[in-house]
Motif scaffolding. Sequence first.
Motif, PDB file in Angstrom:
ATOM      1  N   LEU A   9       0.569  -1.230  -0.245  1.00 59.33           N
ATOM      2  CA  LEU A   9      -0.085   0.281  -0.265  1.00 59.33           C
ATOM      3  C   LEU A   9       1.460   1.473   0.009  1.00 59.33           C
ATOM      4  CD1 LEU A   9      -2.891   1.035   0.088  1.00 59.33           C
ATOM      5  CD2 LEU A   9      -2.733   0.817   2.747  1.00 59.33           C
ATOM      6  N   GLN A  10       2.082   1.491   0.512  1.00 58.95           N
ATOM      7  CA  GLN A  10       2.792   2.087   0.665  1.00 58.95           C
ATOM      8  C   GLN A  10       3.818   2.939  -0.781  1.00 58.95           C
ATOM      9  OE1 GLN A  10       5.527   1.769   4.770  1.00 58.95           O
ATOM     10  NE2 GLN A  10       3.994   2.571   5.789  1.00 58.95           N
ATOM     11  N   ASP A  11       4.174   1.903  -0.979  1.00 61.93           N
ATOM     12  CA  ASP A  11       4.560   1.564  -1.835  1.00 61.93           C
ATOM     13  C   ASP A  11       3.812   2.293  -2.784  1.00 61.93           C
ATOM     14  OD1 ASP A  11       6.919   1.087  -4.135  1.00 61.93           O
ATOM     15  OD2 ASP A  11       5.120  -0.097  -5.046  1.00 61.93           O
ATOM     16  N   ARG A  15       3.952   5.637  -5.528  1.00 59.90           N
ATOM     17  CA  ARG A  15       4.061   6.337  -6.683  1.00 59.90           C
ATOM     18  C   ARG A  15       3.356   6.831  -7.164  1.00 59.90           C
ATOM     19  NH1 ARG A  15       3.696   1.811 -10.228  1.00 59.90           N
ATOM     20  NH2 ARG A  15       3.044   0.545  -7.972  1.00 59.90           N
ATOM     21  N   PHE A  16       1.852   6.577  -6.305  1.00 57.48           N
ATOM     22  CA  PHE A  16       0.496   7.238  -7.029  1.00 57.48           C
ATOM     23  C   PHE A  16       1.428   8.885  -6.489  1.00 57.48           C
ATOM     24  CE2 PHE A  16      -3.522   9.637  -6.384  1.00 57.48           C
ATOM     25  CZ  PHE A  16      -4.154   9.048  -7.452  1.00 57.48           C
ATOM     26  N   ALA A  23       0.712   3.232 -11.978  1.00 57.65           N
ATOM     27  CA  ALA A  23       0.005   3.435 -10.393  1.00 57.65           C
ATOM     28  C   ALA A  23      -1.886   3.856  -9.857  1.00 57.65           C
ATOM     29  CB  ALA A  23       1.558   4.391  -9.799  1.00 57.65           C
ATOM     30  N   LEU A  24      -1.587   4.628 -10.722  1.00 60.13           N
ATOM     31  CA  LEU A  24      -2.806   5.424 -11.514  1.00 60.13           C
ATOM     32  C   LEU A  24      -3.874   4.309 -11.721  1.00 60.13           C
ATOM     33  CD1 LEU A  24      -5.439   7.078 -10.874  1.00 60.13           C
ATOM     34  CD2 LEU A  24      -4.476   8.586 -13.317  1.00 60.13           C
ATOM     35  N   ALA A  25      -2.847   3.465 -13.272  1.00 64.30           N
ATOM     36  CA  ALA A  25      -4.018   2.275 -13.721  1.00 64.30           C
ATOM     37  C   ALA A  25      -4.400   1.920 -12.200  1.00 64.30           C
ATOM     38  CB  ALA A  25      -3.499   1.941 -15.068  1.00 64.30           C
ATOM     39  N   GLN A  39      -9.280  -0.498  -1.774  1.00 69.53           N
ATOM     40  CA  GLN A  39     -10.256   0.876  -0.542  1.00 69.53           C
ATOM     41  C   GLN A  39      -9.651   0.920   0.499  1.00 69.53           C
ATOM     42  OE1 GLN A  39     -13.424   1.030  -1.190  1.00 69.53           O
ATOM     43  NE2 GLN A  39     -12.764  -0.235  -3.325  1.00 69.53           N
ATOM     44  N   ALA A  40      -8.389   0.538   0.906  1.00 70.12           N
ATOM     45  CA  ALA A  40      -7.039   1.152   1.657  1.00 70.12           C
ATOM     46  C   ALA A  40      -6.590   2.526   0.929  1.00 70.12           C
ATOM     47  CB  ALA A  40      -6.463   0.240   2.430  1.00 70.12           C
ATOM     48  N   LEU A  41      -5.930   2.470   0.127  1.00 71.21           N
ATOM     49  CA  LEU A  41      -5.690   3.592  -1.121  1.00 71.21           C
ATOM     50  C   LEU A  41      -5.902   4.554  -1.487  1.00 71.21           C
ATOM     51  CD1 LEU A  41      -3.183   4.626  -2.368  1.00 71.21           C
ATOM     52  CD2 LEU A  41      -4.579   3.504  -4.162  1.00 71.21           C
ATOM     53  N   LEU A  42      -8.206   4.273  -1.268  1.00 73.93           N
ATOM     54  CA  LEU A  42      -8.682   5.292  -2.062  1.00 73.93           C
ATOM     55  C   LEU A  42      -9.133   6.642  -0.538  1.00 73.93           C
ATOM     56  CD1 LEU A  42     -10.666   7.157  -3.575  1.00 73.93           C
ATOM     57  CD2 LEU A  42     -12.413   4.927  -2.878  1.00 73.93           C
TER      58      LEU A  42
END
Length: 322
Positions: A9-11, A15-16, A23-25, A39-42
């Motif tokens: 998730l951190q990686d 990159r995002f 990373a977006l894709a 969901q965690a990233l969002l």
Amino acid sequence: MAEVAESTLQDLEARFQEGDIRALARALTLVESGHPLGQALLKRLRGKGQAKVVGITGSPGAGKSTLTDRLILEARKRGEKVGVLAVDPSSPFTGGAILGDRIRMMRHHQDPGVYIRSLASRGALGGLAGATVAALNLLEAFGFDRIFVETVGVGQSEVDIARVADTTLLVLTPAAGDAVQAFKAGVMEIADLFAVNKFDLPGGERIVQELKSALELSPPRPGGWRPPIFPTVAATGEGVEALFEGLEAHHQHLLAHNLLEAHRKERARFEVESVIQEWGRRRTREAEEVIAQVAQGLLSPEEAAKALLGLRPGSGNGEGPS
């Protein structure tokens, strides 16, 4: 396992944040599939951006994709970074989708300032995929200045776009009965602007006059906004610059009357409702015995729904699980 997930998730987040388009894709794919990592990233990225969100709706064949293509050009002329979410209809049998809107926007595929993502509607009756708002939040967080959301184009059920977009553009065409359908469906009430596309066809001026007459009888939008009508010919670009200026004028109107916050809150409400609906669809697919009891008359649909939701048999709509 949790440590590996957190590291991943951190990686991905790093990159995002650095603007890595891959990373977006990846993030969009994770969110659309409902993956916990997505969901965690969002959750970490939500609310980081503030794009101008334009919803483009109208019946199939109205030229929405071609018009969107032209509006992208106008935005790029002004130096805006543009994201596009094109929601394509899914097959009710296979769940697949053509995802063909990219074909009409191929001229932008090498422009680093434009990102186009197709989403399958997955049976959403409002013309929007359940993951549309989540994807929209990711595009905002990535730093896009303007995001176009083009809907499936299914007529009367396509009012959900007004709950997601800041500005809603309704595209009509002459000689196809679009105006009459719009009046019947109530879609007139959701549009902040109207584009009469393919205006070079017979009947264009008549559609404009019908719209003007109908708008004179309708109440004004919040802040006193009166929806303007723009004749366009997307194939040639005629009228598109004026339409783009109209989109910008509506955004400035929202800012001047402090209406954007209410739009964002309604978008969040729609997102929560979409999650609940998707959860309900999954539960009914898994509950063959309960569905069979409804078909046999042993349970009413309301009793079955309460059973699936874990509500007490005598509870009302507002009560929680037992």
